[in-house]
Design a protein around this motif. Structure first.
Motif, short mmCIF file in Angstrom:
data_model
loop_
_atom_site.label_atom_id
_atom_site.label_comp_id
_atom_site.label_asym_id
_atom_site.label_seq_id
_atom_site.Cartn_x
_atom_site.Cartn_y
_atom_site.Cartn_z
N PRO A 251 0.81 -1.22 0.00
CA PRO A 251 0.00 0.00 0.00
C PRO A 251 0.84 1.26 0.00
O PRO A 251 1.96 1.28 0.52
CB PRO A 251 -0.79 -0.12 1.31
N ALA A 252 0.30 2.32 -0.61
CA ALA A 252 0.87 3.65 -0.50
C ALA A 252 0.10 4.35 0.62
O ALA A 252 -1.11 4.54 0.51
CB ALA A 252 0.74 4.41 -1.80
N ASN A 253 0.79 4.70 1.69
CA ASN A 253 0.12 5.29 2.84
C ASN A 253 -0.05 6.79 2.63
O ASN A 253 0.92 7.53 2.47
CB ASN A 253 0.93 5.03 4.12
N LEU A 254 -1.32 7.22 2.60
CA LEU A 254 -1.63 8.64 2.41
C LEU A 254 -2.30 9.20 3.66
O LEU A 254 -3.29 9.91 3.60
CB LEU A 254 -2.54 8.81 1.19
N GLY A 255 -1.76 8.84 4.80
CA GLY A 255 -2.32 9.30 6.07
C GLY A 255 -3.46 8.42 6.51
O GLY A 255 -3.25 7.31 7.01
N ILE A 256 -4.68 8.88 6.31
CA ILE A 256 -5.84 8.10 6.74
C ILE A 256 -6.35 7.18 5.62
O ILE A 256 -7.36 6.52 5.77
CB ILE A 256 -6.98 9.01 7.23
N GLU A 257 -5.63 7.15 4.49
CA GLU A 257 -6.01 6.29 3.37
C GLU A 257 -4.82 5.45 2.93
O GLU A 257 -3.73 5.97 2.67
CB GLU A 257 -6.52 7.12 2.18
N ASN A 258 -5.00 4.13 2.88
CA ASN A 258 -4.01 3.22 2.32
C ASN A 258 -4.46 2.83 0.92
O ASN A 258 -5.53 2.23 0.75
CB ASN A 258 -3.87 1.96 3.17
N CYS A 259 -3.68 3.18 -0.09
CA CYS A 259 -4.03 2.90 -1.48
C CYS A 259 -3.25 1.69 -2.00
O CYS A 259 -2.03 1.63 -1.88
CB CYS A 259 -3.71 4.11 -2.36
N PHE A 260 -3.98 0.75 -2.58
CA PHE A 260 -3.38 -0.42 -3.19
C PHE A 260 -3.52 -0.28 -4.71
O PHE A 260 -4.61 -0.40 -5.25
CB PHE A 260 -4.06 -1.70 -2.70
N LYS A 261 -2.39 -0.01 -5.37
CA LYS A 261 -2.41 0.23 -6.81
C LYS A 261 -1.53 -0.79 -7.51
O LYS A 261 -0.31 -0.76 -7.38
CB LYS A 261 -1.92 1.65 -7.12
N PRO A 262 -2.15 -1.71 -8.27
CA PRO A 262 -1.36 -2.74 -8.96
C PRO A 262 -0.69 -2.25 -10.24
O PRO A 262 0.00 -3.02 -10.90
CB PRO A 262 -2.42 -3.80 -9.28
N GLY A 263 -0.90 -0.97 -10.59
CA GLY A 263 -0.28 -0.44 -11.80
C GLY A 263 -1.13 -0.57 -13.04
O GLY A 263 -0.63 -0.43 -14.16
N TRP A 264 -2.41 -0.84 -12.86
CA TRP A 264 -3.34 -0.98 -13.99
C TRP A 264 -4.16 0.30 -14.12
O TRP A 264 -4.30 1.07 -13.16
CB TRP A 264 -4.25 -2.17 -13.77
N ASP A 265 -4.73 0.52 -15.32
CA ASP A 265 -5.45 1.78 -15.54
C ASP A 265 -6.94 1.67 -15.30
O ASP A 265 -7.66 2.66 -15.40
CB ASP A 265 -5.19 2.31 -16.96
N GLU A 266 -7.45 0.45 -14.95
CA GLU A 266 -8.89 0.31 -14.72
C GLU A 266 -9.31 0.61 -13.30
O GLU A 266 -10.40 1.13 -13.07
CB GLU A 266 -9.37 -1.11 -15.05
N PHE A 267 -8.49 0.24 -12.32
CA PHE A 267 -8.96 0.36 -10.93
C PHE A 267 -7.81 0.35 -9.93
O PHE A 267 -6.69 -0.07 -10.23
CB PHE A 267 -9.94 -0.77 -10.58
#
Length: 340
Positions: A251-267
């Motif tokens: 995850p990329a930690n953005l404070g109160i949001e953890n973002c899971f980005k697999p590197g795809w452009d759909e989601f």
């Protein structure tokens, strides 16, 4: 007034999805659901975009009905997946290293294993193709003999391998892929961990509860642990005969949001826990889908607000603009969205 998501989007695509999403995909590019696996789902793989487009056109040209068991391609889209573990989650994903497979078959099948894996191969891809061909063409006499060998050797499996094998054997004792925990990677995800599945990669969800986000497609080619039709030729067309890729999406930690980005452009997928703070969305977004997992709270933009409680889902159209989420200390919200 109740309205389906598809009708909501089709009534005003740009207001719901945003101009960029409509231009790029023409519709919602992902699906978001909660998956609860009580028994192993089929071993399967999904096509890339070029293969899906060709296969769909072929099936349409041959006038194969959508509900016919030989129909392979239901749409012209590829299918990528990502899961986020809510409970401890067990899965099979991708081939093990060639050396591991050879060692496993000789170790767990002391009488028949050597003959099964001792063959000439030029590289890893060649090994995987020949090995999987042998597996799918295995007769029931050999399968039963190998299962008898496992009765005494399965005690040497580690805890994750044994749990997955027991689940597989209990539900698919007669399936040629009953030995899948010995040639596919056995995965244990702890709650809060995330895993992506690339096109062409064999996988099976074995046990547990997760959020699943995937491309908007129903194209699934099965390889085992199923009573449904297996199109071996098509499976070999779409499969990647390589060692399984990295397991977790960090995850990329953005404070109160953890973002899971697999590197795809759909989601992408994110975990939002405001606690004593207020979450603010990006100014510009596509259609965001939220699921309230725990707690209570409120979501608002400059003109509207909505109370939130556990178990509810909320669609936030692009036209809503920037929105904010706040609530109780135990408020936990999960979001599926398109990266912009």
């Amino acid at each position: 007034k109740e309205i389906s998501v598809s009708n909501f989007i089709s009534a005003a695509p740009e207001l719901a999805l945003g101009k960029e999403c409509v231009k790029k995909f023409g519709g919602l590019p992902f699906l978001f659901k909660v998956l609860a696996a009580e028994k192993p789902l089929s071993i399967q793989a999904h096509p890339d975009l070029e293969t899906a487009q060709f296969g769909f056109k072929r099936d349409e040209k041959n006038h194969i009905p959508m509900d016919h068991f030989t129909r392979v391609y239901k749409d012209p889209n590829h299918k990528r997946e990502m899961i986020f573990a809510i409970s401890t989650f067990y899965a099979l994903k991708g081939f093990r290293k060639v050396k591991e497979i050879i060692i496993n078959f000789k170790k767990f099948f002391p009488f028949s294993g050597s003959a099964f894996v001792d063959f000439r191969y030029t590289n890893d891809e060649d090994f995987y193709k020949k090995f999987f061909t042998r597996l799918l063409s295995m007769d029931q006499t050999l399968r039963k003999a190998m299962l008898r060998e496992l009765e005494s050797t399965s005690v040497f499996m580690n805890d994750v391998e044994k749990l997955i094998f027991d689940k597989v054997q209990a539900n698919f004792d007669g399936d040629r892929c009953v030995f899948s925990p010995l040639f596919l990677n056995c995965i244990k995800l702890n709650p809060g961990e995330c895993m992506s599945i690339d096109e062409g990669q064999l996988h099976s969800y074995v046990d547990g509860i997760c959020f699943e986000i995937m491309s908007s497609s129903d194209n699934t080619i099965r390889g085992g642990l199923t009573e449904k039709f297996i199109d071996v030729l098509e499976l070999f067309t779409i499969m990647k005969f390589v060692e399984g890729s990295k397991v977790c999406v960090d995850p990329a930690n953005l404070g109160i949001e953890n973002c899971f980005k697999p590197g795809w452009d759909e989601f992408y997928f994110s975990e939002i826990k405001p606690t004593d703070s207020v979450y603010s969305s990006p100014d510009v977004h596509s259609l965001d889908i939220l699921f309230v997992y725990s707690g209570t709270g409120k979501i608002s933009n400059d003109s509207n607000f909505l109370d939130l409680k556990a178990g509810e889902s909320v669609l936030i159209p692009s036209a809503a603009g920037k929105y904010r989420i706040s609530g109780s200390a135990d408020l936990s919200v999960y979001k599926a969205a398109m990266p912009l």
